[in-house]
Design a protein around this motif. Structure first.
Motif, PDB file in Angstrom:
ATOM      1  N   SER A   1       6.532  71.702 -32.881  1.00 56.95           N
ATOM      2  CA  SER A   1       6.617  69.999 -32.690  1.00 56.95           C
ATOM      3  C   SER A   1       7.265  69.657 -34.004  1.00 56.95           C
ATOM      4  O   SER A   1       7.098  69.843 -34.948  1.00 56.95           O
ATOM      5  CB  SER A   1       5.102  69.411 -32.331  1.00 56.95           C
ATOM      6  N   ASP A   2       8.123  68.348 -33.384  1.00 55.91           N
ATOM      7  CA  ASP A   2       8.489  67.532 -34.386  1.00 55.91           C
ATOM      8  C   ASP A   2       7.474  66.530 -35.026  1.00 55.91           C
ATOM      9  O   ASP A   2       6.413  66.654 -34.111  1.00 55.91           O
ATOM     10  CB  ASP A   2       9.813  66.538 -33.876  1.00 55.91           C
TER      11      ASP A   2
ATOM     12  N   THR B   1      11.452  72.758 -23.544  1.00 60.96           N
ATOM     13  CA  THR B   1      11.283  71.627 -24.393  1.00 60.96           C
ATOM     14  C   THR B   1      10.623  70.433 -23.680  1.00 60.96           C
ATOM     15  O   THR B   1      10.747  70.312 -22.453  1.00 60.96           O
ATOM     16  CB  THR B   1      13.003  71.298 -24.871  1.00 60.96           C
TER      17      THR B   1
ATOM     18  N   LYS C   1      17.519  70.758 -37.939  1.00 64.96           N
ATOM     19  CA  LYS C   1      17.908  70.285 -36.541  1.00 64.96           C
ATOM     20  C   LYS C   1      19.344  69.606 -36.604  1.00 64.96           C
ATOM     21  O   LYS C   1      19.267  68.572 -37.479  1.00 64.96           O
ATOM     22  CB  LYS C   1      16.694  69.697 -35.886  1.00 64.96           C
TER      23      LYS C   1
ATOM     24  N   MET D   1       9.255  73.407 -27.465  1.00 66.96           N
ATOM     25  CA  MET D   1       9.223  72.581 -28.469  1.00 66.96           C
ATOM     26  C   MET D   1       9.276  71.326 -27.954  1.00 66.96           C
ATOM     27  O   MET D   1       9.910  70.795 -26.918  1.00 66.96           O
ATOM     28  CB  MET D   1      10.858  72.837 -28.862  1.00 66.96           C
TER      29      MET D   1
ATOM     30  N   GLY E   1       9.632  67.118 -29.077  1.00 67.93           N
ATOM     31  CA  GLY E   1      10.327  66.353 -29.892  1.00 67.93           C
ATOM     32  C   GLY E   1      10.792  64.901 -29.272  1.00 67.93           C
ATOM     33  O   GLY E   1      10.407  64.836 -28.115  1.00 67.93           O
TER      34      GLY E   1
ATOM     35  N   ASP F   1      16.003  67.407 -31.694  1.00 69.74           N
ATOM     36  CA  ASP F   1      14.952  68.545 -31.255  1.00 69.74           C
ATOM     37  C   ASP F   1      15.093  69.047 -30.076  1.00 69.74           C
ATOM     38  O   ASP F   1      14.952  70.249 -29.767  1.00 69.74           O
ATOM     39  CB  ASP F   1      13.749  67.375 -30.988  1.00 69.74           C
TER      40      ASP F   1
END
Length: 272
Positions: free
Chosen positions: A12-13, A225, A184, A206, A208, A214
């Motif tokens: 995770s961002d 994502t 990134k 992921m 973002g 992201d």
């Protein structure tokens, strides 16, 4: 509804997903707690190279988000790891703050202005014209050019400020040499994160807030994502991109249900 591979690990961002500046986004603490309670490996990623992982752990804790230091992966750490594999025990002229210099020292690099093998550019709130000039001259003399991330601007309480990408463009304009960006959207950062927690792309997601960093880096690394709409990319902008996230959610608060739904050791799970 369809079946898919289970999600066993999460990336995770941070900014725009879990926090805005020093304020936690509603549901962020609960999301991280759900991952920890269920024993799911996770890593928080950030392109910000200013702070060490310990600094970021303390900042998140002040926002009410409890994260182990080893669960934070910065572009500075990824850059140091990359250089350690490329040219162990090297030398570098570094423009950046504690997050980057600490990471470089940790891999045994010598930081020097005298014929360094690399110029490494990171983020700082106080870019020095003298330091930029030194970097330009070293690159002209043959130093390799590395930058932690390509973000052109960063946030502040007063508005946008120049970030690594903008200063890298200045140096490139002066030298004709473009840097290699580690952070990134380079999927290299995703791969290094996966390796850090011994994860596989097919069973990792992921999270973002930016389509152009992201989501695209997760996509190129073979991950599913999730775009949350609490940061840079808004719903109306999603369709402008030639690629799509696997899921779009309003905020991280909606992901707690997904952690519960995907908390399984079965070979397949039911998609939403």
């Amino acid at each position: 509804m369809e079946t898919m591979r289970p999600v066993r690990t999460w990336l995770s961002d941070m900014d725009g997903v879990l926090v805005h500046e020093e304020e936690a986004i509603p549901g962020a603490a609960e999301f991280v707690r759900a991952l920890r309670d269920r024993g799911r490996p996770f890593l928080l990623l950030t392109n910000n190279s200013i702070y060490t992982a310990r600094d970021l752990q303390a900042r998140l804790a002040r926002s009410g988000i409890e994260v182990p230091e080893e669960s934070i992966w910065t572009s500075a750490l990824a850059t140091a790891q990359f250089l350690d594999k490329q040219r162990p025990g090297g030398t570098a002229y570094v423009i950046g703050e504690a997050g980057l210099t600490t990471a470089m020292h940790s891999i045994g690099y010598v930081l020097s202005e005298r014929d360094p093998e690399y110029v490494v550019l990171g983020e700082t709130r106080t870019y020095s014209f003298e330091a930029i000039t030194t970097a330009i001259r070293l690159i002209e003399r043959g130093a390799r050019f590395i930058a932690t991330n390509p973000d052109p601007t960063g946030p502040s309480q007063q508005g946008s400020i120049p970030a690594t990408g903008s200063v890298a463009a200045l140096i490139t304009r002066a030298t004709g040499v473009a840097p290699y960006f580690v952070g990134k959207p380079n999927p290299l950062m995703m791969r290094s994160a996966l390796n850090r927690i011994d994860a596989h792309s097919e069973s990792t997601v992921m999270v973002g807030d930016r389509m152009d960093t992201d989501i695209v880096s997760g996509l190129e690394a073979g991950l599913r994502t999730i775009l949350v709409l609490t940061g840079s990319t808004k719903q109306e902008a999603v369709e402008r991109f030639p690629y799509r996230p696997t899921f779009v959610r309003e905020s991280v608060a909606e992901l707690i249900e997904l952690v519960d739904r995907w908390d399984t050791d079965e070979d397949e799970v039911v998609d939403l």
